[in-house]
Design an enzyme around this catalytic site. Structure first.
Site, mmCIF file in Angstrom:
data_model
loop_
_atom_site.group_PDB
_atom_site.id
_atom_site.type_symbol
_atom_site.label_atom_id
_atom_site.label_comp_id
_atom_site.label_asym_id
_atom_site.label_seq_id
_atom_site.Cartn_x
_atom_site.Cartn_y
_atom_site.Cartn_z
ATOM 1 N N PRO A 298 0.831 -1.205 0.000
ATOM 2 C CA PRO A 298 0.000 0.000 0.000
ATOM 3 C C PRO A 298 0.871 1.262 0.000
ATOM 4 O O PRO A 298 1.836 1.359 0.749
ATOM 5 C CB PRO A 298 -0.801 -0.126 1.299
ATOM 6 C CG PRO A 298 -0.831 -1.588 1.583
ATOM 7 C CD PRO A 298 0.493 -2.109 1.112
ATOM 8 N N GLU A 299 0.507 2.200 -0.862
ATOM 9 C CA GLU A 299 1.248 3.450 -0.979
ATOM 10 C C GLU A 299 0.381 4.584 -0.434
ATOM 11 O O GLU A 299 -0.646 4.335 0.219
ATOM 12 C CB GLU A 299 1.659 3.664 -2.433
ATOM 13 C CG GLU A 299 2.505 2.520 -2.979
ATOM 14 C CD GLU A 299 2.895 2.692 -4.439
ATOM 15 O OE1 GLU A 299 3.001 3.847 -4.903
ATOM 16 O OE2 GLU A 299 3.102 1.671 -5.122
ATOM 17 N N HIS B 247 -4.523 -14.492 10.541
ATOM 18 C CA HIS B 247 -3.403 -13.546 10.508
ATOM 19 C C HIS B 247 -3.725 -12.215 11.183
ATOM 20 O O HIS B 247 -3.103 -11.197 10.872
ATOM 21 C CB HIS B 247 -2.929 -13.301 9.070
ATOM 22 C CG HIS B 247 -2.697 -14.541 8.277
ATOM 23 N ND1 HIS B 247 -1.685 -15.424 8.594
ATOM 24 C CD2 HIS B 247 -3.364 -15.063 7.212
ATOM 25 C CE1 HIS B 247 -1.720 -16.436 7.731
ATOM 26 N NE2 HIS B 247 -2.722 -16.241 6.900
ATOM 27 N N ARG C 96 1.746 -11.590 5.517
ATOM 28 C CA ARG C 96 3.175 -11.680 5.228
ATOM 29 C C ARG C 96 4.037 -11.058 6.332
ATOM 30 O O ARG C 96 5.262 -11.222 6.326
ATOM 31 C CB ARG C 96 3.467 -11.021 3.881
ATOM 32 C CG ARG C 96 2.717 -11.697 2.732
ATOM 33 C CD ARG C 96 3.038 -11.076 1.390
ATOM 34 N NE ARG C 96 4.422 -11.298 0.998
ATOM 35 C CZ ARG C 96 4.965 -10.828 -0.125
ATOM 36 N NH1 ARG C 96 4.229 -10.102 -0.959
ATOM 37 N NH2 ARG C 96 6.221 -11.069 -0.414
ATOM 38 N N ARG D 10 19.525 8.189 -9.820
ATOM 39 C CA ARG D 10 18.573 8.201 -10.925
ATOM 40 C C ARG D 10 17.163 8.445 -10.382
ATOM 41 O O ARG D 10 16.863 8.178 -9.226
ATOM 42 C CB ARG D 10 18.659 6.900 -11.717
ATOM 43 C CG ARG D 10 20.039 6.719 -12.347
ATOM 44 C CD ARG D 10 20.085 5.573 -13.326
ATOM 45 N NE ARG D 10 21.434 5.398 -13.855
ATOM 46 C CZ ARG D 10 21.917 6.053 -14.912
ATOM 47 N NH1 ARG D 10 21.165 6.935 -15.553
ATOM 48 N NH2 ARG D 10 23.153 5.829 -15.320
#
Length: 272
Positions: free
Chosen positions: A2-3, A91, A110, A154
């Site tokens: 998620p951003e 989880h 995860r 970069r």
């Protein structure tokens, strides 16, 4: 992972549930998912949640006495609001029970995410933001990147690094760079002030479009109400390697930049 748009959507859908709510108790179901491991979570009992805050990909929940929890979703984390009587999904590692009968549940298959406890919001910001992260991407201006004229690296790697600007990840960097026509391999010191301004505008546009769609769901992401985001249908380059560019028709190229699979158009995004 998620951003910024996904974490902001979680914050927006979580806020109506938690603001003004009283904490009944906080439970850690998986040792190691909390930092510090022996944080005095019992001190949160009876406190009222008064504010939420997000910087980059980090989400903060502050109580009336300043105690603060910071949530990081990692790769697969979900922060959800749920009635307490519903079964816990697999989880689930952390639960905040509210006196309203709702629970804030953190589940993370995860386990790249986590929860951090701080005795004050000031200490949370000092540890998690100041000197660690750059300006939040929604507040980015060209002036924040003026130091690039003497910087190494970069373009995509600098945008992913979080120290120049916080909240961008693989999806939105690829999308913004395609939109403004800049190669991910561009050396940042070669960017003119005009090109940096174009980049900033592209970042804002892509983020705002994603926020309007509730973020991007590729597999795991859901907001605090359990709803997926709809921006995946609007992606121009991310995940489209080998397919035609929507702008020029050339096949999009794939390469690895800063350890991340990168998709771009070699014709539309010239390297500098």
């Amino acid at each position: 992972m998620p951003e910024l748009p996904e974490v902001e959507e979680v914050r927006r859908t979580l806020e109506p549930v938690v603001i003004g709510a009283v904490v009944a108790r906080v439970r850690l179901l998986r040792p190691g998912y909390l930092t510090p491991p022996r944080a005095p979570l019992v001190h949160l009992n009876g406190r009222t949640v008064v504010a939420t805050h997000r910087h980059g990909k980090k989400l903060f929940c502050r109580c009336d006495d300043g105690q603060t929890l910071m949530f990081h979703l990692g790769m697969s984390g979900r922060l959800e609001s749920s009635p307490a009587h519903l079964p816990l999904p697999p989880h689930t590692h952390f639960i905040m029970d509210l006196t309203s009968g709702l629970q804030i549940r953190m589940r993370d298959p995860r386990r790249f995410g986590g929860v951090w406890y701080y005795p004050s919001f000031e200490k949370a910001c000092a540890a998690e933001i100041h000197g660690v992260l750059g300006v939040d991407a929604l507040h980015l201006t060209a002036a924040h990147l003026s130091h690039w004229s003497a910087a190494r690296g970069r373009l995509k790697a600098r945008l992913l690094g979080q120290r120049d600007v916080a909240g961008l990840g693989n999806i939105y960097v690829d999308e913004a760079l395609w939109l403004c026509g800049l190669s991910p391999l561009t050396l940042v010191r070669r960017l003119s002030s005009n090109l940096i301004q174009k980049l900033v505008e592209a970042i804002h546009l892509v983020l705002q479009k994603s926020l309007s769609a509730g973020g991007t769901t590729l597999r795991d992401y859901r907001n605090a109400a359990g709803q997926p985001g709809g921006f995946a249908a609007s992606l121009q380059v991310y995940g489209r390697g080998g397919r035609p560019c929507f702008r020029c028709g050339d096949n999009l190229k794939m390469l690895v930049v800063a350890g991340r699979t990168t998709v771009y158009c070699r014709h539309c995004q010239k390297s500098r």
